[in-house]
Design an enzyme around this catalytic site. Structure first.
Site, PDB file in Angstrom:
ATOM      1  N   ASP A  60       0.864  -1.192   0.000  1.00  0.00           N
ATOM      2  CA  ASP A  60       0.000   0.000   0.000  1.00  0.00           C
ATOM      3  C   ASP A  60       0.899   1.240   0.000  1.00  0.00           C
ATOM      4  OD1 ASP A  60      -2.016   1.884   0.237  1.00  0.00           O
ATOM      5  OD2 ASP A  60      -2.351   1.532   2.376  1.00  0.00           O
ATOM      6  N   ASN A 102      -2.861   4.085  12.683  1.00  0.00           N
ATOM      7  CA  ASN A 102      -4.083   3.269  12.802  1.00  0.00           C
ATOM      8  C   ASN A 102      -3.822   1.772  12.654  1.00  0.00           C
ATOM      9  OD1 ASN A 102      -7.133   3.005  12.704  1.00  0.00           O
ATOM     10  ND2 ASN A 102      -6.571   2.098  10.733  1.00  0.00           N
ATOM     11  N   HIS A 103      -2.836   1.423  11.822  1.00  0.00           N
ATOM     12  CA  HIS A 103      -2.650   0.009  11.488  1.00  0.00           C
ATOM     13  C   HIS A 103      -1.181  -0.286  11.195  1.00  0.00           C
ATOM     14  CE1 HIS A 103      -3.906   2.363   7.877  1.00  0.00           C
ATOM     15  NE2 HIS A 103      -2.824   1.820   7.358  1.00  0.00           N
ATOM     16  N   GLN A 167      -3.630  -5.045   6.293  1.00  0.00           N
ATOM     17  CA  GLN A 167      -3.300  -3.959   7.236  1.00  0.00           C
ATOM     18  C   GLN A 167      -4.170  -4.046   8.487  1.00  0.00           C
ATOM     19  OE1 GLN A 167      -4.125  -0.940   4.324  1.00  0.00           O
ATOM     20  NE2 GLN A 167      -2.038  -0.176   4.367  1.00  0.00           N
ATOM     21  N   ASP A 199      -1.708   9.600   9.721  1.00  0.00           N
ATOM     22  CA  ASP A 199      -2.574   9.017   8.697  1.00  0.00           C
ATOM     23  C   ASP A 199      -3.846   8.431   9.317  1.00  0.00           C
ATOM     24  OD1 ASP A 199      -2.623   7.860   5.866  1.00  0.00           O
ATOM     25  OD2 ASP A 199      -2.763   6.024   7.037  1.00  0.00           O
ATOM     26  N   GLU A 206     -12.646   1.397  18.254  1.00  0.00           N
ATOM     27  CA  GLU A 206     -13.892   0.767  17.816  1.00  0.00           C
ATOM     28  C   GLU A 206     -14.819   0.718  19.031  1.00  0.00           C
ATOM     29  OE1 GLU A 206     -10.882  -0.933  17.832  1.00  0.00           O
ATOM     30  OE2 GLU A 206     -10.418  -0.043  15.885  1.00  0.00           O
ATOM     31  N   GLU A 241      -4.845  13.626   8.942  1.00  0.00           N
ATOM     32  CA  GLU A 241      -5.576  13.175   7.760  1.00  0.00           C
ATOM     33  C   GLU A 241      -6.924  12.635   8.246  1.00  0.00           C
ATOM     34  OE1 GLU A 241      -5.798  10.179   3.990  1.00  0.00           O
ATOM     35  OE2 GLU A 241      -5.402   9.450   5.977  1.00  0.00           O
TER      36      GLU A 241
HETATM   37  C1  GLC Z   1      -4.256   7.019   3.882  1.00  0.00           C
HETATM   38  C2  GLC Z   1      -3.244   7.161   2.761  1.00  0.00           C
HETATM   39  C3  GLC Z   1      -3.513   6.117   1.702  1.00  0.00           C
HETATM   40  C4  GLC Z   1      -3.498   4.747   2.326  1.00  0.00           C
HETATM   41  C5  GLC Z   1      -4.484   4.665   3.489  1.00  0.00           C
HETATM   42  C6  GLC Z   1      -4.377   3.371   4.241  1.00  0.00           C
HETATM   43  O1  GLC Z   1      -5.523   7.377   3.484  1.00  0.00           O
HETATM   44  O2  GLC Z   1      -3.285   8.471   2.225  1.00  0.00           O
HETATM   45  O3  GLC Z   1      -2.573   6.199   0.670  1.00  0.00           O
HETATM   46  O4  GLC Z   1      -3.821   3.765   1.353  1.00  0.00           O
HETATM   47  O5  GLC Z   1      -4.231   5.710   4.409  1.00  0.00           O
HETATM   48  O6  GLC Z   1      -3.145   3.256   4.883  1.00  0.00           O
END
Ligand code: GLC
Length: 535
Positions: A60, A102-103, A167, A199, A206, A241
């Protein structure tokens, strides 16, 4: 008190792999980025945003991290990162990095351990015996995932993931996870990064019966991170983000105690829609709907980035209109969005590119430019996933576009091949030799903007225009005002603005722009910046 540095910043987003390959292995690296710092300084951007560069299986684009405190060896070493930071700082450029909280990748040792029966690591991730929990949470990558749960035969359980099934989401109810992520942030800021883009922050926790977005627990943890940054560092930036409506995004600023900046996601597609419809109304609506943000906070404004042009924050009718207009071929669509770059989206039309760029530079928020858009680079939408907008930077007219000395077949992605956007037509060297090029125009606009502090910290007021094709607003400081006008129509306009005593000194404008009393005249897709003083 002077405004924080990011209020006046112009950001430049670049993936390490895409900019310049110094060691000739076919993929960009930190040494290559360092080589190209002179270019970025010349261009006039002030802060570089690096996409993830950590160890990762790269399924990714590096957002699948397998070691948070490492550098992917193909990009270089920690020393190379340090040298890059030093060289950037020596030029007065700042640098922020992407961080994925997040992951992780499913290849991260934490996940590999967590899968094992009885592992103490198990609760670092989110597991369930059934795929029925948290049903109200939407699937984000709708075209590749049909559930947020995937079965793991080793763990004999389902694991939770908001994005790809490789992920797994971290479990922020686990104190160890909270401490580790805080420490990762500390690690990169200690190395010298000026900030981090965190990100996918809406999805950290959750909870049953919720959609799992923007939860109070998530905000509480993010505030803890901010408090650590404020206590242990000076002058650093946390950027969120959060692809959400403005009223939800403002929560990420907290009471000036969460993020310093967050992107304005809903504004972006509306700029394109307004252009498609020749009507600025939809932009005015979203700006009017945008709540005030706390002191010292700032929007991030962008036109394009490394992802698809997301259409999550528009209605179904608007999405259909965007698709018809900007993604007529099905292969140009991706998830709930469009995988094309700025120049091809706008038909390569300089007038329309400049119009949106001018708004990017003057709307209230710090602008984020996407690498290559300053030369009008094209895309390869037939490539997998979002790779079509992540192809090598085009430095010169040569088979590898001056990006790498590797064999063309060894490049991480092919160079753009279409006749219109190939390196023979679009490259930095030839535009550098042409004072009328998009590259020089962008540089000039950045330089004019750099002399206008009002574009940073100044206030903002929309001004009603008699013609719906015209967007008009003022940026206002104590003693200065800049009037911005933009014509979203492919026809000349002449219309009255509802403003007393408008400023008249032209700072920058298309050739036919003029103001007479409160009547403005503009070329097709014309625009202007007028300045004046305010007593
Ligand atoms: C964010 C990133 C994107 C990615 C996603 C999952 O939105 O901008 O590119 O695929 O996170 O990690």
């Amino acid at each position: 008190m002077s405004a924080p540095w990011f209020v006046d910043a112009v950001f430049y987003e670049v993936p390490v792999y895409a900019f310049f390959d110094a060691d000739g292995d076919g993929i960009g690296d930190f040494a290559g980025l360092t080589d190209k710092l002179d270019y970025l300084e010349w261009l006039g951007v002030t802060c570089i945003w690096l996409l993830p560069f950590y160890e990762s299986p790269q399924r990714d684009g590096g957002y699948d991290v397998s070691d948070f405190k490492s550098v992917l060896p193909r990009y270089g070493t920690l020393d190379d990162v340090q040298q890059f930071l030093n060289e950037a700082h020596r030029r007065g450029l700042r640098v922020i990095a992407d961080m994925i909280v997040n992951h992780t990748s499913d290849q991260h040792p934490w996940f590999q351990e967590a899968r094992q029966p009885g592992s103490p690591m198990r609760s670092r991730y989110v597991w369930s015996d059934t795929p029925d929990r948290y049903r109200d949470a939407r699937v984000i990558f709708t075209d590749t995932q049909d559930s947020n749960w995937s079965w793991d035969p080793v763990a004999d359980a389902y694991y939770w993931h908001r994005f790809f099934d490789h992920q797994p989401d971290l479990n922020f109810d686990n104190p160890g996870v909270r401490d580790e992520i805080e420490d990762v942030i500390r690690f990169w800021l200690t190395l010298g990064f000026d900030g981090l883009r965190l990100d996918a922050v809406p999805y950290l926790y959750e909870r049953d019966g919720t959609n799992g977005e923007n939860l109070p627990e998530t905000h509480a943890y993010l505030k803890r991170l901010r408090s650590m940054v404020d206590t242990e560092f000076n002058d650093r930036l946390l950027l969120a983000e959060a692809n959400q409506w403005p009223e939800d995004v403002v929560e990420y600023f907290g009471d000036s105690d969460e993020f310093h900046m967050a992107y304005h996601f809903p504004l972006m597609p509306r700029l394109f829609l307004a252009l498609a419809q020749g009507d600025a109304g939809i932009v005015v609506d979203v700006l009017d709907r945008t709540p005030e943000i706390p002191d010292g906070c700032r929007w991030g404004i962008f036109l394009r980035n490394h992802d698809e042009l997301t259409l999550e924050m528009v209605s179904e009718v608007e999405r259909e209109c965007m698709w018809q207009h900007y993604a007529p071929e099905h292969s140009m669509r991706k998830n709930v969005g469009i995988r094309r770059r700025l120049a091809p989206l706008l038909g390569g039309d300089r007038r329309r590119i400049e119009l949106l760029d001018v708004l990017l530079l003057s709307l209230p928020g710090s602008p984020f430019l996407y690498y290559g858009d300053e030369i009008g680079m094209g895309d390869e939408h037939l490539l997998d996933d979002r790779d079509g907008v992540r192809t090598p930077m085009q430095w010169e007219d040569s088979p590898n576009a001056g990006f790498s000395t590797a064999e063309p077949g060894d490049l991480y992605l092919p160079i753009v091949s279409s006749q219109e956007y190939s390196p023979a037509v679009v490259n930095v060297a030839s535009q550098g030799d042409d004072a009328d090029s998009l590259l020089h125009w962008t540089r000039r606009m950045l330089s004019i903007r750099a002399d206008l502090p009002v574009m940073g910290a100044g206030g903002f007021l929309t001004i009603p225009a008699a013609d719906p094709a015209v967007l008009c607003f003022e940026r206002i400081a104590a003693d200065t005002v800049v009037l911005v006008v933009a014509n979203f129509l492919d026809a000349p306009v002449r219309c009255a603005l509802d403003v007393d005593d408008p400023p008249t000194m032209v700072l920058a404008a298309t050739p036919g722009a003029s103001i007479d009393g409160s009547v403005i005249t503009l070329d097709p897709y014309g625009w202007a910046w007028f300045s004046g003083s305010r007593p």
